[in-house]
Every structure is written in structure tokens, then in C-alpha cells.
Design an enzyme around this catalytic site. Sequence first.
Site, PDB file in Angstrom:
ATOM      1  N   TYR A  43       0.856  -1.151   0.051  1.00 17.04           N
ATOM      2  CA  TYR A  43       0.099   0.068   0.014  1.00 17.04           C
ATOM      3  C   TYR A  43       0.850   1.238  -0.065  1.00 17.04           C
ATOM      4  O   TYR A  43       2.059   1.307   0.305  1.00 17.04           O
ATOM      5  CB  TYR A  43      -0.867   0.132   1.206  1.00 17.04           C
ATOM      6  CG  TYR A  43      -0.254   0.353   2.404  1.00 17.04           C
ATOM      7  CD1 TYR A  43      -0.166   1.518   2.983  1.00 17.04           C
ATOM      8  CD2 TYR A  43       0.013  -0.808   3.311  1.00 17.04           C
ATOM      9  CE1 TYR A  43       0.262   1.798   4.212  1.00 17.04           C
ATOM     10  CE2 TYR A  43       0.860  -0.624   4.544  1.00 17.04           C
ATOM     11  CZ  TYR A  43       0.685   0.935   4.940  1.00 17.04           C
ATOM     12  OH  TYR A  43       1.486   1.014   6.322  1.00 17.04           O
ATOM     13  N   CYS A  44       0.475   2.236  -0.608  1.00 11.81           N
ATOM     14  CA  CYS A  44       0.819   3.710  -0.465  1.00 11.81           C
ATOM     15  C   CYS A  44      -0.183   4.704  -0.001  1.00 11.81           C
ATOM     16  O   CYS A  44      -1.129   4.040   0.634  1.00 11.81           O
ATOM     17  CB  CYS A  44       1.643   4.285  -1.973  1.00 11.81           C
ATOM     18  SG  CYS A  44       0.326   4.189  -3.203  1.00 11.81           S
ATOM     19  N   GLN A  45      -0.140   5.728  -0.201  1.00  7.14           N
ATOM     20  CA  GLN A  45      -0.903   6.697  -0.118  1.00  7.14           C
ATOM     21  C   GLN A  45      -2.279   6.678  -1.014  1.00  7.14           C
ATOM     22  O   GLN A  45      -3.476   6.661  -0.374  1.00  7.14           O
ATOM     23  CB  GLN A  45      -0.564   8.431   0.016  1.00  7.14           C
ATOM     24  CG  GLN A  45      -1.257   9.233   0.784  1.00  7.14           C
ATOM     25  CD  GLN A  45      -1.435   9.193   2.095  1.00  7.14           C
ATOM     26  OE1 GLN A  45      -0.476   8.642   2.826  1.00  7.14           O
ATOM     27  NE2 GLN A  45      -2.392   9.665   2.956  1.00  7.14           N
TER      28      GLN A  45
END
Length: 126
Positions: free
Chosen positions: A86-88
Site C-alpha cells: 500500500y501507499c497513500q
Amino acid sequence: MELWILIGAIVFLIGFGIFRYLKTRKVLKTLTEDEFRQGYRKAQLIDVREPKEFEGGHILGARNIPLSQMRNRLVEIRKDKPVYLYCQSGARSTRAALMLDKKGYKDLNQLQGGFKKWHGKIKSKN
């Protein structure tokens, strides 16, 4: 003549975008928060955001391997276990998955909408 070059460039970019979209769908499974929550404890949970973002808050149990460092830190990621990324918002985790796929990783998953859509437990250093 210049118009044809412009049209050709636009067609190429659209074609490349479609190719990349289809490739991404083939190698990366996008999971809802509930699906992500069900599987991430049995997987390698990796936050691909930069360290300052990670320190500001991350999913409990996640390791920080920023996309910018991933190529040099592949030895930290096992190929025999699922990888949950995941990232932002989802853009960097998609790029990380494409990189991992090229290196032979197979069970790649990402959180739909990224960290900004996460409602579960988080940990922060702030």
C-alpha cells in the site's frame, strides 16, 4: 504533417496506458479494505511510502520499504509468501507491484484507495 505527429503521439500514449492498465490487472490484485484485512497478517505487509509518511502513520505490522529504495531492498521480500502493498493512494504500490512482477514475485496485492482509505488500526511515531 505536424498534426499527424501529434495524433500519432496521442494514439501511442493511449495505447501504452491501456497496455499498462491490462498488465497491472494481470499481475496485481486490488483488494477492498475487508479483503486486505483478512489476508495481510499471513502475508508480507509493505508500505511503499517514504519514511516521513510512514512515521506519520501506518498500518499496524507494516514494514517500510519505500518505492525509491525497493530495487536495492528486494532481498527483504520473500517470493514464497503473498505480498500486500500500500501507499497513500495506490499509484506507488502499483509501480512497486510491476517492479516485483519483473523480478519473479507472484502473489501481489494492494489496498484499494491506499492508506488514505484505511479505517483499521494504525501506528505512528508522532
